[in-house]
Write a protein that holds these residues in place. Sequence first.
Motif, mmCIF file in Angstrom:
data_model
loop_
_atom_site.group_PDB
_atom_site.id
_atom_site.type_symbol
_atom_site.label_atom_id
_atom_site.label_comp_id
_atom_site.label_asym_id
_atom_site.label_seq_id
_atom_site.Cartn_x
_atom_site.Cartn_y
_atom_site.Cartn_z
ATOM 1 N N ARG A 151 5.162 -2.758 -3.751
ATOM 2 C CA ARG A 151 5.044 -2.637 -2.299
ATOM 3 C C ARG A 151 4.802 -1.168 -1.966
ATOM 4 O O ARG A 151 5.519 -0.288 -2.443
ATOM 5 N N ILE A 206 4.501 1.489 1.224
ATOM 6 C CA ILE A 206 4.788 1.680 2.639
ATOM 7 C C ILE A 206 4.347 3.091 3.018
ATOM 8 O O ILE A 206 4.880 4.088 2.505
ATOM 9 N N THR A 213 2.634 -1.523 5.588
ATOM 10 C CA THR A 213 3.038 -2.065 4.284
ATOM 11 C C THR A 213 1.937 -2.903 3.653
ATOM 12 O O THR A 213 1.265 -3.679 4.328
#
Length: 251
Positions: free
Chosen positions: A83, A85, A90
């Motif tokens: 992931r 960000i 995101t």
Amino acid sequence: MVYYHLKETPKDEMRIEFLNSRNEVVRAFSTKGIDGDTLKVKAGSNEFNWNLRVPDAKAFEGMIMWSGPLTGPKVVPGDYKVRMIVDGATQEQPFKVLADPRYPSTQADLQAQYDFLLAVRDKLTETHQTITLIREYRSSLQDMIASKKVRARQGEDIIKSLTSIEETLYQTQNQSRQDPLNFPIRLNNKLAHLNVIVGTGEWRPTDGAEQVRQDITKRIDAELTKFKDIETKQLANLMNLDELKAAIDMK
């Protein structure tokens, strides 16, 4: 290896997180820094290599160990996600961690190794956090004795008990990297050495290794119980423990 492209450098923060199949973050990196490890990024093309390891055990200032690494274990093969960000935006991407084909170990074997090493890591962290607290409490008690805020005999008795616990957990005479050759290895170093024995290669821990881990852990827990008893029954009546712990976290 994670490849990504940024139009411009992040205005606030960029994070790279790795998640397991239960959507739990097992490792994170940030441009603001996590545990002293700061993610470096630039505008344009970037790449980031994760070594598949979870965070290391916590240490304390000046700690010297002999063949006792604090390295966190590698995750087991399976499904994961990365992931990213960037300033609140995101993106996620799934990927797989594959087993090393050179080893005949099963998934259950690798899970047993991971669980073993994670238990070692967590107990080392708990031990080292306790040593950090012991040192903070001892320093505060010494100041209180000097300023006559606590009776000298009372304070010195507590200091003696705390020091005994610390010296059982860690070889406090270590001042250089060669000192462990001269002074006996203590419990935290014995436990950390299991990272070398069980963490080398990709194998299920032996029954003997598990017996050793349990024995050392039991002996460490006995000292941690003594510490908690002193903390709750004696120190809590003399000082603001929450304030001291908060000060440690800020350092």
